[in-house]
Design an enzyme around this catalytic site. Structure first.
Site, PDB file in Angstrom:
ATOM      1  N   ILE A 172    -124.478  27.864 -13.357  1.00  0.00           N
ATOM      2  CA  ILE A 172    -123.391  28.600 -14.017  1.00  0.00           C
ATOM      3  C   ILE A 172    -122.115  27.761 -13.950  1.00  0.00           C
ATOM      4  CG2 ILE A 172    -122.012  30.730 -14.062  1.00  0.00           C
ATOM      5  CD1 ILE A 172    -124.994  31.218 -14.722  1.00  0.00           C
ATOM      6  N   ASP A 232    -120.219  42.111   6.040  1.00  0.00           N
ATOM      7  CA  ASP A 232    -121.240  41.110   6.327  1.00  0.00           C
ATOM      8  C   ASP A 232    -122.558  41.766   5.919  1.00  0.00           C
ATOM      9  OD1 ASP A 232    -123.184  39.449   7.338  1.00  0.00           O
ATOM     10  OD2 ASP A 232    -122.181  39.114   9.254  1.00  0.00           O
ATOM     11  N   GLY A 291    -117.037  34.891  -4.366  1.00  0.00           N
ATOM     12  CA  GLY A 291    -117.819  33.727  -4.794  1.00  0.00           C
ATOM     13  C   GLY A 291    -117.601  33.374  -6.259  1.00  0.00           C
ATOM     14  N   GLN A 292    -118.315  32.346  -6.698  1.00  0.00           N
ATOM     15  CA  GLN A 292    -118.120  31.834  -8.064  1.00  0.00           C
ATOM     16  C   GLN A 292    -118.354  32.912  -9.114  1.00  0.00           C
ATOM     17  OE1 GLN A 292    -121.092  29.200  -9.609  1.00  0.00           O
ATOM     18  NE2 GLN A 292    -119.777  28.420 -11.242  1.00  0.00           N
ATOM     19  N   ARG A 310    -116.386  35.552   4.227  1.00  0.00           N
ATOM     20  CA  ARG A 310    -115.628  34.451   4.834  1.00  0.00           C
ATOM     21  C   ARG A 310    -114.513  33.924   3.952  1.00  0.00           C
ATOM     22  NH1 ARG A 310    -120.120  32.214   7.853  1.00  0.00           N
ATOM     23  NH2 ARG A 310    -119.936  33.174   9.905  1.00  0.00           N
ATOM     24  N   TYR A 313    -133.797  28.314  -0.185  1.00  0.00           N
ATOM     25  CA  TYR A 313    -133.121  29.185  -1.143  1.00  0.00           C
ATOM     26  C   TYR A 313    -134.120  29.744  -2.165  1.00  0.00           C
ATOM     27  CZ  TYR A 313    -129.924  30.356  -5.024  1.00  0.00           C
ATOM     28  OH  TYR A 313    -129.249  30.975  -6.042  1.00  0.00           O
ATOM     29  N   LYS A 329    -135.387  33.578  -2.918  1.00  0.00           N
ATOM     30  CA  LYS A 329    -135.224  34.198  -4.237  1.00  0.00           C
ATOM     31  C   LYS A 329    -136.557  34.743  -4.762  1.00  0.00           C
ATOM     32  CE  LYS A 329    -130.834  34.133  -4.770  1.00  0.00           C
ATOM     33  NZ  LYS A 329    -130.104  35.407  -4.774  1.00  0.00           N
ATOM     34  N   GLY A 343    -120.212  39.605  -2.216  1.00  0.00           N
ATOM     35  CA  GLY A 343    -120.005  38.214  -2.648  1.00  0.00           C
ATOM     36  C   GLY A 343    -118.915  38.128  -3.697  1.00  0.00           C
TER      37      GLY A 343
HETATM   38  N1  SER Z   1    -126.576  27.271  -8.876  1.00  0.00           N
HETATM   39  C1  SER Z   1    -127.563  27.560  -7.875  1.00  0.00           C
HETATM   40  C2  SER Z   1    -127.714  26.410  -6.957  1.00  0.00           C
HETATM   41  O1  SER Z   1    -127.545  25.317  -7.401  1.00  0.00           O
HETATM   42  C3  SER Z   1    -128.876  27.826  -8.536  1.00  0.00           C
HETATM   43  O2  SER Z   1    -129.198  29.159  -8.398  1.00  0.00           O
HETATM   44  O3  SER Z   1    -128.055  26.596  -5.836  1.00  0.00           O
END
Ligand code: SER
Length: 324
Positions: free
Chosen positions: A177, A58, A16-17, A41, A147, A151, A13
């Site tokens: 974040i 992947d 990603g951010q 991706r 999600y 988690k 990842g």
């Molecule tokens: N920043 C994430 C989200 O909004 C939270 O884990 O999905």
């Protein structure tokens, strides 16, 4: 494994951010060639490509991970690849597949090759029945999003590998974040990042949650600092492993807009809640992170005022340079 031996890192990842900034921070700390960035991706940035190795992985394909682990002699994985909360509600099966099967592959590889793993969790593990203020470390985990479900399962699976197979797995329940390098994608807390870009570029933002929506947040420099700090902590001293509560600040969408207005007086924020409101409403407003503070010394540097000032300075410069 002794600390001195930990120096071949894989970041999944990495486009990603969080992954994009974490990779650069790890390269600065452990050496450029010791940190392999892996994306899927999203197109990797010039910075990611020019500062060290880059591979395409992947995480659902175990062989693609194992190949990189063998080739580079990886001993630590920061497993940042995931589908976030809003995308997860649109594509629940994809969310399960990437977040659960991806993690399972990583943990199995870690068990076989004796690797250490960082796996982020999230405030999304909490749900409507969880106490909303100062949410305790050990409390009700009944999330309503796919999600969140992945988690919770991820925390438990990681802890299972710690206890059953002696694998070194650690994780933080990240709050929202906020960062100026890479835009987040598909999350519920994304408004707290988008608002800055729109304030600077257009002086207007239509926020997808109500103005009174309060969520816990942390600024990226603190997020990176805390992540590396947890990975450097003495494992034998940790009471928790995969599920540390963590926060730096809590504010409503309106309080954030008002703080931005102090820097950009003609900024106008409107509120048009969509399906993400329900997700935000199921999450805590503030977090008790005393376990992280006590067990490995977590202490954030940025509050709302300091974070907003820094975000605006950084994005203003990017805007002037025509980068955003
Ligand atoms: N920043 C994430 C989200 O909004 C939270 O884990 O999905």
């Amino acid at each position: 494994m002794a600390k001195s031996e930990m120096n071949k890192i894989l970041v999944t990842g990495a486009t990603g951010q969080i992954g994009s900034e974490l990779t650069i921070a790890l390269r600065e700390k452990y050496g450029n060639n010791n940190v392999v960035a892996a994306g899927h991706r999203r197109k990797p940035s010039e910075k990611l490509l020019s500062t060290g190795p880059y591979e395409t992985i992947d995480v659902r394909d175990r062989e693609s991970i194992e190949k990189v682990v063998r080739e580079y002699g990886i001993d630590t994985i920061y497993h940042m690849a995931a589908i976030l909360s809003a995308t997860g509600e649109e594509k629940p099966l994809l969310c399960w597949d990437v977040n659960i099967n991806g993690l399972y592959n990583i943990l199995e590889i870690a068990r076989e090759h004796n690797l250490r793993v960082f796996h982020p969790s999230s405030i999304a593990v909490f749900g409507p029945e969880t106490p909303k203020e100062n949410t305790p470390q050990d409390t009700i985990l009944k999330p309503r999003t796919m999600y969140g479900i992945t988690k919770v399962a991820g925390e438990l699976l990681g802890e299972y590998y710690v206890r059953k197979f002696n694998v070194d797995v650690r994780g933080i329940r990240y709050p929202g974040i906020i960062s100026s390098e890479t835009l987040p994608g598909g999350g519920t807390t994304d408004f707290a990042v988008e608002i800055f870009y729109e304030a600077i570029k257009n002086k207007r933002y239509t926020c997808f949650v109500r103005e009174d929506t309060v969520l816990p947040m942390t600024y990226m420099p603190d997020c990176i600092k805390g992540t590396i700090q947890l990975m450097e902590a003495d494992f034998s001293k940790l009471k928790h492993h995969t599920d540390f509560n963590l926060t730096a600040m809590s504010f409503s969408a309106k309080e954030l807009a008002d703080e931005i207005k102090k820097h950009i007086p003609d900024f106008v924020c409107e509120y048009k809640p969509d399906f993400r409101q329900k997700i935000a409403d199921s999450w805590p407003k503030s977090i008790d992170d005393s376990a992280a503070r006590e067990e490995w010394g977590w202490k954030p540097d940025y509050d709302l005022e300091k974070m907003v000032k820094d975000m605006i300075e950084k994005l203003q410069k990017k805007h002037e340079a025509g980068l955003i």
